[in-house]
Scaffold this active site. Structure first.
Site, short mmCIF file in Angstrom:
data_model
loop_
_atom_site.label_atom_id
_atom_site.label_comp_id
_atom_site.label_asym_id
_atom_site.label_seq_id
_atom_site.Cartn_x
_atom_site.Cartn_y
_atom_site.Cartn_z
N ARG A 56 36.85 28.01 29.87
CA ARG A 56 37.05 28.61 30.97
C ARG A 56 36.60 27.88 32.36
NH1 ARG A 56 39.48 33.06 33.56
NH2 ARG A 56 38.31 34.02 35.39
N LEU A 94 46.82 39.83 29.35
CA LEU A 94 48.52 39.87 29.69
C LEU A 94 49.16 38.28 29.89
CD1 LEU A 94 47.97 42.88 32.59
CD2 LEU A 94 49.11 42.80 30.27
N GLU A 129 40.39 35.82 39.99
CA GLU A 129 41.05 36.69 41.02
C GLU A 129 42.09 36.28 41.81
OE1 GLU A 129 36.68 37.84 39.67
OE2 GLU A 129 37.89 36.00 40.32
#
Length: 433
Positions: free
Chosen positions: A284, A352, A74
């Protein structure tokens, strides 16, 4: 404009019961905090007292914008929005809150001392009130869907507008909120405006009772992603330091268990035909760096750790990135990318980032975090869906054997970003109107 709202007796009782549950949780959280302080675990400092409303930094000026991001993803997503806010205002202070240490680290990495960081208080009324009284935000922006009933209630009571930006609302989350209407319906009533990142999210917010005049379909601000000069300079440094100029790179970014093993199985099958191939794994979460390293050691995989700063040799099979903040730069070196959290059922991470540097993308079927983004990339030919090692091997072979097709897929991803830009300006229009 703050919405007028009057809670029913049942809703007040439910919110009180929810708050009392926190009284059961907080002692355990405090004991855990003290234990980690004693262990000297990285990230456990006085700064974490803000989780109890006890901020250690000075009071903020009156004009303060509070942005909340749950964790790393985020924070990265709002980077360009924050940069525009910093460029557009000279007097306004920005404070970004996170829940995690890795999120805090990313705030410091991206914005240094240009913004303040704090940990969001636990959702207990006293903690929230102490925090708001100390920091005095004039607006609160919640990125994606980190929604807390007492945070929304205390902002509403203090006449502080609260906005959801890049608002995400999956079907699963919608069903959860609908199960507890007495707790969550008032929360949505108290929100000033929602900037929905996609049509699915817009419709789900409507289902939850958010008034249409509070909703704006802004598209996803991740489409406004740009790769910074710092990222590209860091990319060149990585290429040079690890001697990657003559290697073909498959970059597996933001991976979860069991994705590392699946990628490794595909890589070992491919290596026979492509001896220059190198697999770069970027887990991650930092707490999994050592676990992934052990996985590779058990299988006698020739591995270089990025933290060791040793160049890869022709025999190196895996470069394991055990450092945060490098993924975008590594994607820029990739021939093929795999975006994690998609074979593991985590909803998929940000596809993206490789698209922005013209790299074709592989993902699993779990893409519920960003369905519109993944669909746009798939429709353009930039993204292929894979479910196991055999499909990964087949897709990689096709692209490696057909460089022109690989380039077309990479170019298609760049074009998707160009065609979908504009969400940041739409979001700024909502929060400044």
């Amino acid at each position: 404009m703050i919405t007028s709202f009057k809670s029913s007796t049942k809703q007040k009782i439910v919110l009180l019961g929810y708050s009392l549950l926190w009284l059961l949780i907080i002692p355990f959280a405090l004991c855990h905090f003290i234990f980690q302080i004693i262990r000297r675990k990285p990230g456990y400092t006085k700064a974490r007292l803000s989780r109890y409303g006890l901020t250690v930094s000075q009071d903020n000026p009156k004009d303060t914008l509070h942005i909340h991001c749950a964790s790393v993803g985020e924070v990265v997503a709002i980077q360009n929005l924050v940069e525009q806010l910093l460029a557009n205002t000279l007097k306004q202070q920005i404070i970004i809150t996170t829940n995690t240490t890795t999120g805090a680290d990313r705030v410091r990495l991206l914005f240094t001392d240009r913004v303040e960081h704090a940990y969001l208080p636990y959702d207990f009324p006293l903690f929230i009130k102490l925090f708001l009284n100390r920091k005095r935000p004039t607006k609160v922006l919640i990125n994606e869907m980190e929604l807390w009933p007492n945070l929304c209630h205390q902002c509403w009571r203090s006449n502080i507008p609260i906005f959801i930006i890049n608002g995400r609302m999956s079907e699963k989350s919608t069903k959860t909120y609908l199960k507890f209407p007495s707790l969550f319906q008032p929360m949505f009533e108290k929100i000033t405006a929602v900037c929905a990142q996609g049509q699915r999210d817009y419709e789900n917010y409507l289902t939850l009772g958010v008034s249409p005049d509070k909703l704006t379909l802004t598209n996803n601000i991740k489409f406004d992603l740009t790769i910074s000069a710092h990222d590209m300079a860091q990319s060149q440094t990585i290429q040079s330091n690890f001697d990657l100029e003559q290697r073909l790179l498959i970059v597996a970014g933001s991976t979860h268990e069991p994705e590392e093993q699946i990628l490794l199985d595909a890589y070992l099958a491919l290596q026979k035909d492509y001896p220059a191939l190198l697999l770069v794994i970027v887990p991650r979460h930092p707490q999994r760096f050592e676990k992934v390293h052990q996985l590779l050691q058990k299988q006698n995989i020739t591995t270089v750790l990025m933290s060791e700063q040793k160049p890869c040799t022709p025999n190196t099979q895996v470069l394991l990135c055990d450092q945060m903040g490098k993924l975008r730069s590594i994607y820029a070196l990739a021939d093929i990318s795999f975006v994690g959290g998609s074979i593991a059922d985590r909803g998929g991470h940000n596809a993206l980032e490789p698209a922005a540097v013209g790299v074709p993308i592989l993902m699993g079927e779990s893409t519920y975090n960003n369905p519109a983004i993944c669909q746009a990339l798939a429709d353009s030919g930039a993204l292929l869906t894979v479910t196991d090692a055999q499909q990964i091997e087949s897709a990689c072979k096709n692209w490696l054997n057909n460089p022109q097709q690989k380039k077309q897929a990479g170019d298609a991803g760049k074009q998707v970003l160009i065609l979908n830009k504009g969400a940041i300006q739409k979001t700024l229009n909502v929060i400044t109107s």
